[in-house]
Design a protein around this motif. Structure first.
Motif, PDB file in Angstrom:
ATOM      1  N   GLU A 132       0.816  -1.206   0.000  1.00  0.00           N
ATOM      2  CA  GLU A 132       0.000   0.000   0.000  1.00  0.00           C
ATOM      3  C   GLU A 132       0.857   1.267   0.000  1.00  0.00           C
ATOM      4  O   GLU A 132       1.932   1.288   0.597  1.00  0.00           O
ATOM      5  N   PRO A 133       0.358   2.336  -0.651  1.00  0.00           N
ATOM      6  CA  PRO A 133       1.036   3.630  -0.539  1.00  0.00           C
ATOM      7  C   PRO A 133       1.166   4.029   0.932  1.00  0.00           C
ATOM      8  O   PRO A 133       0.276   3.742   1.742  1.00  0.00           O
ATOM      9  N   GLY A 134       2.289   4.641   1.275  1.00  0.00           N
ATOM     10  CA  GLY A 134       2.545   5.041   2.654  1.00  0.00           C
ATOM     11  C   GLY A 134       3.337   4.021   3.450  1.00  0.00           C
ATOM     12  O   GLY A 134       3.655   4.252   4.614  1.00  0.00           O
ATOM     13  N   THR A 135       3.690   2.897   2.824  1.00  0.00           N
ATOM     14  CA  THR A 135       4.463   1.854   3.512  1.00  0.00           C
ATOM     15  C   THR A 135       5.947   2.211   3.488  1.00  0.00           C
ATOM     16  O   THR A 135       6.550   2.318   2.417  1.00  0.00           O
ATOM     17  N   GLU A 136       6.526   2.410   4.664  1.00  0.00           N
ATOM     18  CA  GLU A 136       7.957   2.700   4.772  1.00  0.00           C
ATOM     19  C   GLU A 136       8.768   1.484   4.326  1.00  0.00           C
ATOM     20  O   GLU A 136       8.325   0.340   4.472  1.00  0.00           O
ATOM     21  N   PHE A 137       9.968   1.729   3.817  1.00  0.00           N
ATOM     22  CA  PHE A 137      10.833   0.644   3.353  1.00  0.00           C
ATOM     23  C   PHE A 137      11.077  -0.378   4.465  1.00  0.00           C
ATOM     24  O   PHE A 137      11.037  -1.579   4.228  1.00  0.00           O
ATOM     25  N   GLU A 138      11.299   0.115   5.675  1.00  0.00           N
ATOM     26  CA  GLU A 138      11.575  -0.769   6.807  1.00  0.00           C
ATOM     27  C   GLU A 138      10.398  -1.688   7.124  1.00  0.00           C
ATOM     28  O   GLU A 138      10.570  -2.734   7.753  1.00  0.00           O
ATOM     29  N   ASP A 139       9.193  -1.295   6.703  1.00  0.00           N
ATOM     30  CA  ASP A 139       7.996  -2.080   6.986  1.00  0.00           C
ATOM     31  C   ASP A 139       7.631  -3.045   5.860  1.00  0.00           C
ATOM     32  O   ASP A 139       6.647  -3.783   5.978  1.00  0.00           O
ATOM     33  N   LEU A 140       8.423  -3.060   4.784  1.00  0.00           N
ATOM     34  CA  LEU A 140       8.174  -4.025   3.716  1.00  0.00           C
ATOM     35  C   LEU A 140       8.438  -5.432   4.241  1.00  0.00           C
ATOM     36  O   LEU A 140       9.320  -5.634   5.090  1.00  0.00           O
TER      37      LEU A 140
END
Length: 53
Positions: free
Chosen positions: A25-33
């Motif tokens: 989803e848009p708004g997903t930080e790289f660290e949260d992938l």
């Protein structure tokens, strides 16, 4: 939000856009992938990305 660029192919992951083609989803930080997320352009893992300004 910090953008991240693939060191192999130059693809830039932009958190504000996400990766909707792969369920991110848009708004997903790289660290949260997810740990198994791959570069949509060349298929390498997150470890091949570096932060860019």
């Amino acid at each position: 939000m910090t953008n991240y660029r693939c060191k192999m192919c130059g693809h830039t992951y932009r958190p504000e856009r996400g990766d909707p083609d792969n369920g991110i989803e848009p708004g997903t930080e790289f660290e949260d992938l997810p740990d198994d997320w791959k570069c949509p352009s060349c298929g390498v893992g997150k470890e091949f990305f570096e932060p860019v300004n």
